[in-house]
Design a protein around this motif. Structure first.
Motif, PDB file in Angstrom:
ATOM      1  N   TRP A  74       0.974  -1.246   0.210  1.00 52.58           N
ATOM      2  CA  TRP A  74      -0.157  -0.077   0.105  1.00 52.58           C
ATOM      3  C   TRP A  74       0.885   1.245   0.341  1.00 52.58           C
ATOM      4  O   TRP A  74       1.753   1.458   0.832  1.00 52.58           O
ATOM      5  CB  TRP A  74      -0.972  -0.194   1.306  1.00 52.58           C
ATOM      6  N   THR A  75       0.404   2.185  -0.851  1.00 48.39           N
ATOM      7  CA  THR A  75       1.377   3.308  -0.984  1.00 48.39           C
ATOM      8  C   THR A  75       0.367   4.615  -0.876  1.00 48.39           C
ATOM      9  O   THR A  75      -0.937   4.472  -1.087  1.00 48.39           O
ATOM     10  CB  THR A  75       2.386   3.511  -2.242  1.00 48.39           C
ATOM     11  N   PHE A  77       0.076   6.305  -3.658  1.00 45.05           N
ATOM     12  CA  PHE A  77      -0.559   6.272  -4.840  1.00 45.05           C
ATOM     13  C   PHE A  77      -1.877   5.697  -4.793  1.00 45.05           C
ATOM     14  O   PHE A  77      -2.894   6.043  -5.248  1.00 45.05           O
ATOM     15  CB  PHE A  77       0.359   5.361  -5.899  1.00 45.05           C
ATOM     16  N   HIS A  78      -1.838   4.569  -3.817  1.00 47.26           N
ATOM     17  CA  HIS A  78      -3.273   3.709  -3.774  1.00 47.26           C
ATOM     18  C   HIS A  78      -4.382   4.586  -3.019  1.00 47.26           C
ATOM     19  O   HIS A  78      -5.605   4.758  -3.345  1.00 47.26           O
ATOM     20  CB  HIS A  78      -3.087   2.529  -3.053  1.00 47.26           C
ATOM     21  N   LEU A  79      -3.889   5.773  -2.123  1.00 44.89           N
ATOM     22  CA  LEU A  79      -4.818   6.259  -1.533  1.00 44.89           C
ATOM     23  C   LEU A  79      -5.432   7.401  -2.355  1.00 44.89           C
ATOM     24  O   LEU A  79      -6.475   7.875  -2.330  1.00 44.89           O
ATOM     25  CB  LEU A  79      -3.844   7.130  -0.414  1.00 44.89           C
ATOM     26  N   LYS A  80      -4.529   8.136  -3.269  1.00 42.20           N
ATOM     27  CA  LYS A  80      -4.892   8.887  -4.259  1.00 42.20           C
ATOM     28  C   LYS A  80      -5.979   8.170  -5.018  1.00 42.20           C
ATOM     29  O   LYS A  80      -6.924   8.847  -5.633  1.00 42.20           O
ATOM     30  CB  LYS A  80      -3.841   9.636  -5.097  1.00 42.20           C
ATOM     31  N   MET A  81      -5.645   6.883  -5.600  1.00 43.35           N
ATOM     32  CA  MET A  81      -6.589   6.344  -6.403  1.00 43.35           C
ATOM     33  C   MET A  81      -8.072   6.046  -5.699  1.00 43.35           C
ATOM     34  O   MET A  81      -8.936   5.888  -6.409  1.00 43.35           O
ATOM     35  CB  MET A  81      -6.064   4.856  -7.043  1.00 43.35           C
ATOM     36  N   PHE A  82      -8.056   5.643  -4.505  1.00 38.68           N
ATOM     37  CA  PHE A  82      -9.032   5.637  -3.763  1.00 38.68           C
ATOM     38  C   PHE A  82     -10.178   6.838  -3.754  1.00 38.68           C
ATOM     39  O   PHE A  82     -11.399   6.736  -3.941  1.00 38.68           O
ATOM     40  CB  PHE A  82      -8.945   5.383  -2.212  1.00 38.68           C
ATOM     41  N   PRO A 196      -2.918  -4.268  -3.732  1.00 41.41           N
ATOM     42  CA  PRO A 196      -2.279  -5.530  -3.048  1.00 41.41           C
ATOM     43  C   PRO A 196      -3.443  -6.525  -2.594  1.00 41.41           C
ATOM     44  O   PRO A 196      -4.605  -6.019  -2.068  1.00 41.41           O
ATOM     45  CB  PRO A 196      -1.310  -4.926  -2.082  1.00 41.41           C
ATOM     46  N   ALA A 197      -3.222  -7.760  -2.545  1.00 43.92           N
ATOM     47  CA  ALA A 197      -4.587  -8.721  -2.094  1.00 43.92           C
ATOM     48  C   ALA A 197      -4.798  -8.465  -0.536  1.00 43.92           C
ATOM     49  O   ALA A 197      -6.164  -8.501  -0.496  1.00 43.92           O
ATOM     50  CB  ALA A 197      -3.760 -10.180  -2.042  1.00 43.92           C
ATOM     51  N   ASN A 198      -4.061  -8.007   0.139  1.00 44.88           N
ATOM     52  CA  ASN A 198      -4.557  -7.818   1.714  1.00 44.88           C
ATOM     53  C   ASN A 198      -5.394  -6.441   1.625  1.00 44.88           C
ATOM     54  O   ASN A 198      -5.723  -6.023   2.702  1.00 44.88           O
ATOM     55  CB  ASN A 198      -3.610  -7.884   2.613  1.00 44.88           C
ATOM     56  N   LYS A 199      -5.705  -5.640   0.629  1.00 43.94           N
ATOM     57  CA  LYS A 199      -6.293  -4.457   0.405  1.00 43.94           C
ATOM     58  C   LYS A 199      -7.503  -4.533  -0.443  1.00 43.94           C
ATOM     59  O   LYS A 199      -8.197  -3.260  -0.504  1.00 43.94           O
ATOM     60  CB  LYS A 199      -5.300  -3.095   0.334  1.00 43.94           C
ATOM     61  N   GLN A 200      -7.800  -5.588  -0.919  1.00 47.74           N
ATOM     62  CA  GLN A 200      -8.864  -5.618  -1.753  1.00 47.74           C
ATOM     63  C   GLN A 200      -9.995  -5.239  -1.356  1.00 47.74           C
ATOM     64  O   GLN A 200     -10.998  -4.880  -2.065  1.00 47.74           O
ATOM     65  CB  GLN A 200      -8.829  -7.117  -2.734  1.00 47.74           C
ATOM     66  N   ILE A 295       6.104   2.908  -9.896  1.00 46.23           N
ATOM     67  CA  ILE A 295       5.575   3.144  -8.599  1.00 46.23           C
ATOM     68  C   ILE A 295       6.427   2.630  -7.373  1.00 46.23           C
ATOM     69  O   ILE A 295       6.490   3.414  -6.257  1.00 46.23           O
ATOM     70  CB  ILE A 295       4.328   2.230  -8.553  1.00 46.23           C
ATOM     71  N   ALA A 296       7.091   1.449  -7.620  1.00 47.76           N
ATOM     72  CA  ALA A 296       8.028   1.134  -6.474  1.00 47.76           C
ATOM     73  C   ALA A 296       9.257   2.126  -6.228  1.00 47.76           C
ATOM     74  O   ALA A 296       9.675   2.474  -5.181  1.00 47.76           O
ATOM     75  CB  ALA A 296       8.527  -0.275  -6.885  1.00 47.76           C
ATOM     76  N   LYS A 297       9.847   2.709  -7.318  1.00 47.37           N
ATOM     77  CA  LYS A 297      10.852   3.706  -7.225  1.00 47.37           C
ATOM     78  C   LYS A 297      10.238   4.895  -6.688  1.00 47.37           C
ATOM     79  O   LYS A 297      10.852   5.519  -5.824  1.00 47.37           O
ATOM     80  CB  LYS A 297      11.359   4.016  -8.702  1.00 47.37           C
ATOM     81  N   ARG A 298       9.050   5.378  -6.898  1.00 46.49           N
ATOM     82  CA  ARG A 298       8.569   6.717  -6.442  1.00 46.49           C
ATOM     83  C   ARG A 298       8.286   6.763  -5.040  1.00 46.49           C
ATOM     84  O   ARG A 298       8.666   7.583  -4.239  1.00 46.49           O
ATOM     85  CB  ARG A 298       7.281   7.059  -7.198  1.00 46.49           C
TER      86      ARG A 298
END
Length: 530
Positions: A74-75, A77-82, A196-200, A295-298
């Motif tokens: 979780w990053t 990026f995912h929060l923004k996408m939410f 990621p699977a644990n955040k689906q 994404i990983a690098k950022r």
């Protein structure tokens, strides 16, 4: 769910491309821990279902990509996408709510022969939009459809306020719904394919944005519709003109501008690239790796996925055709196995049922209560808008509870079962309403429990559909829902609302939904989507 330990998949020297298929499958299975294909894969490797017997190369690559997504975790990026994906939920809800709020005032001004025309226009637009953007996203990609559909909705929502006839207003509403209804298909799809699977489980909580949306046009309508300067009395259409009835137009202008800001945020806050799972299905391994590595690098996260590992799995065998032929490929892909076909049909059936039951409740219940002489004491504009705000505020928390329930052993299926049965119980209880407090209390309860079911169904559908055909399957599911919305509008036009039959029919429909949810063949709890 912990990510599966990464293992190098080096088949280039073991099996030449185009060589013995049995040897290649054996090497793939050994690379993933020696697991034999079939349903054992689900339990051991944490996938919802296996595609090893259909396309072993795609199955192997999908597992590598899922491992990479789990590795990144979780990053921000995912929060923004939410939030950005939640905007799509809001837009869909906004269009439906706005047309229902303003239809009476607009009809008083235009004096149409068919007052329910806006409801038909909205559901027709959402029906075509779900099929068009859903099917198109599996062909042209998620990114384009995700960004453009919301922009289309915003433009037509704004110009709807400038309509000078009932027919033109209906057309603009239809086009605004075309964009918003199609975007709804992409919201869950795009968000899921980066998670990621644990955040689906967060896909379920996205539906809280849907409940938040009605509060926005209501915030516009309350002051405008209670001020005679901006709104005429819709019960006295002979007094309504454009000059004394601008309120409903301002609602379209304001909310259309809000949707436009949402669409701009999607291309500025996050410069979204194509989703890795769509690229994988298109055979673009290099772009998949570049996307995830960026994404990983950022966010300074590990990502061990390489092009060599993906290419070592071989070439995917999924056929790629053009035009309508490709659309049919995506439909057939939803029935690639017997179990997947049963799952697809049950999902579409569930959407059909909720598509009929949900609007029927709102269409028939007020008339039913009135026909039984229920004195709720809610005739004033203040009481109407107060109850509207309270009940919709409560509905926001239904998907939040559902999201938590999905992380427990109940899983997605039994969360839907509980939500449907609870809704059914409150439906039956609602027929006994006689006071204002009872009306508000049971309305809040139904808003809450139905969103436990609805929010979970929204998330479950894309989770158990194969990624290569996910948008098509999800689009058809939502289209089934919109077809029933049209049916409910037709019933509202001609049915006798003095009978209690529609109330009991709705309750029975929720019982059937609970049964269907219980027999769904796949449970995503603790597993990665394909």
């Amino acid at each position: 769910m912990a990510a599966m330990p990464e293992k190098d998949v080096v088949l280039a020297h073991d099996v030449e491309r185009g060589g013995d298929e049995k040897a290649r499958r054996s090497s793939l299975r050994n690379s993933f821990g020696g697991v034999v294909s079939g349903h054992d894969v689900n339990a051991i490797e944490g996938q919802i279902f296996s595609m090893n017997d259909i396309d072993p190369a795609l199955d192997g690559k999908m597992r590598l990509v899922n491992n990479a997504i789990n590795e990144i975790g979780w990053t921000n990026f995912h929060l923004k996408m939410f939030c950005l994906n939640g905007f799509g939920y809001m837009a869909d809800s906004l269009i439906l709510v706005i047309q229902s709020i303003i239809s009476g005032h607009a009809a008083a001004e235009f004096k149409p022969s068919f007052p329910n025309g806006l409801t038909f226009a909205a559901y027709a637009g959402m029906l075509v939009g779900a099929l068009f953007w859903g099917g198109g996203a599996d062909i042209i990609g998620r990114r384009f459809a995700f960004n453009v559909s919301l922009f289309v909705s915003s433009v037509f929502a704004i110009v709807a306020g400038a309509s000078n006839s009932w027919a033109l207003l209906g057309f603009f509403v239809c086009m605004a719904a075309f964009g918003a209804g199609g975007n709804l298909v992409l919201d869950t799809t795009v968000f899921l394919e980066y998670l990621p699977a644990n955040k689906q489980w967060l896909v379920t909580t996205l539906a809280s944005w849907w409940g938040l949306a009605p509060l926005i046009p209501a915030a516009f309508a309350w002051p405008l519709f209670t001020n005679s300067k901006y709104s005429c009395d819709p019960t006295l259409p002979e007094t309504c003109t454009r000059d004394n009835n601008m309120g409903w137009r301002y609602i379209w202008f304001g909310n259309g501008a809000l949707i436009l800001l949402m669409s701009i945020a999607r291309v500025t806050v996050v410069r979204l690239k194509e989703t890795p799972k769509f690229l994988l299905g298109q055979g673009k391994d290099e772009e998949v790796v570049a996307n995830l590595q960026s994404i990983a690098k950022r966010y300074n996260r590990p990502c061990s996925l390489t092009v060599e590992k993906l290419q070592a799995c071989g070439n995917i065998t999924s056929a790629h055709k053009k035009g309508l032929a490709e659309s049919w490929v995506h439909v057939k892909g939803l029935f690639a196995t017997r179990k997947l076909g049963i799952s697809t049909c049950l999902i579409w059936f569930s959407w059909t049922l909720i598509g009929l039951a949900y609007p029927l409740f709102y269409v028939f219940l007020p008339q039913y209560l009135a026909s039984r002489g229920a004195q709720t004491g809610e005739g004033s504009q203040y009481a109407v808008w107060r109850n509207y705000f309270i009940s919709n505020s409560v509905s926001i928390f239904g998907p939040i509870l559902a999201g938590w329930m999905c992380t427990t052993r109940l899983g997605r299926r039994y969360t839907m079962v509980i939500g449907a049965l609870a809704t059914m119980a409150f439906f039956f209880a609602y027929t006994a309403v006689r006071t204002a407090s009872e009306n508000l209390g049971f309305t809040c309860a139904i808003y809450f429990t139905v969103n436990v079911y609805y929010g979970t169904l929204y998330a479950y559908s894309p989770e158990v559909l194969p990624s290569a055909h996910r948008a098509t399957g999800n689009g058809i599911a939502i289209a089934c829902n919109r077809v029933m919305g049209l049916v409910s509008a037709a019933v509202a036009t001609s049915a006798n609302t003095a009978t209690s039959a529609p109330i009991y029919i709705c309750a029975v429909l929720y019982i059937v939904m609970a049964i269907v949810a219980a027999i769904m063949p796949f449970e995503p709890y603790g597993k990665s989507s394909m």
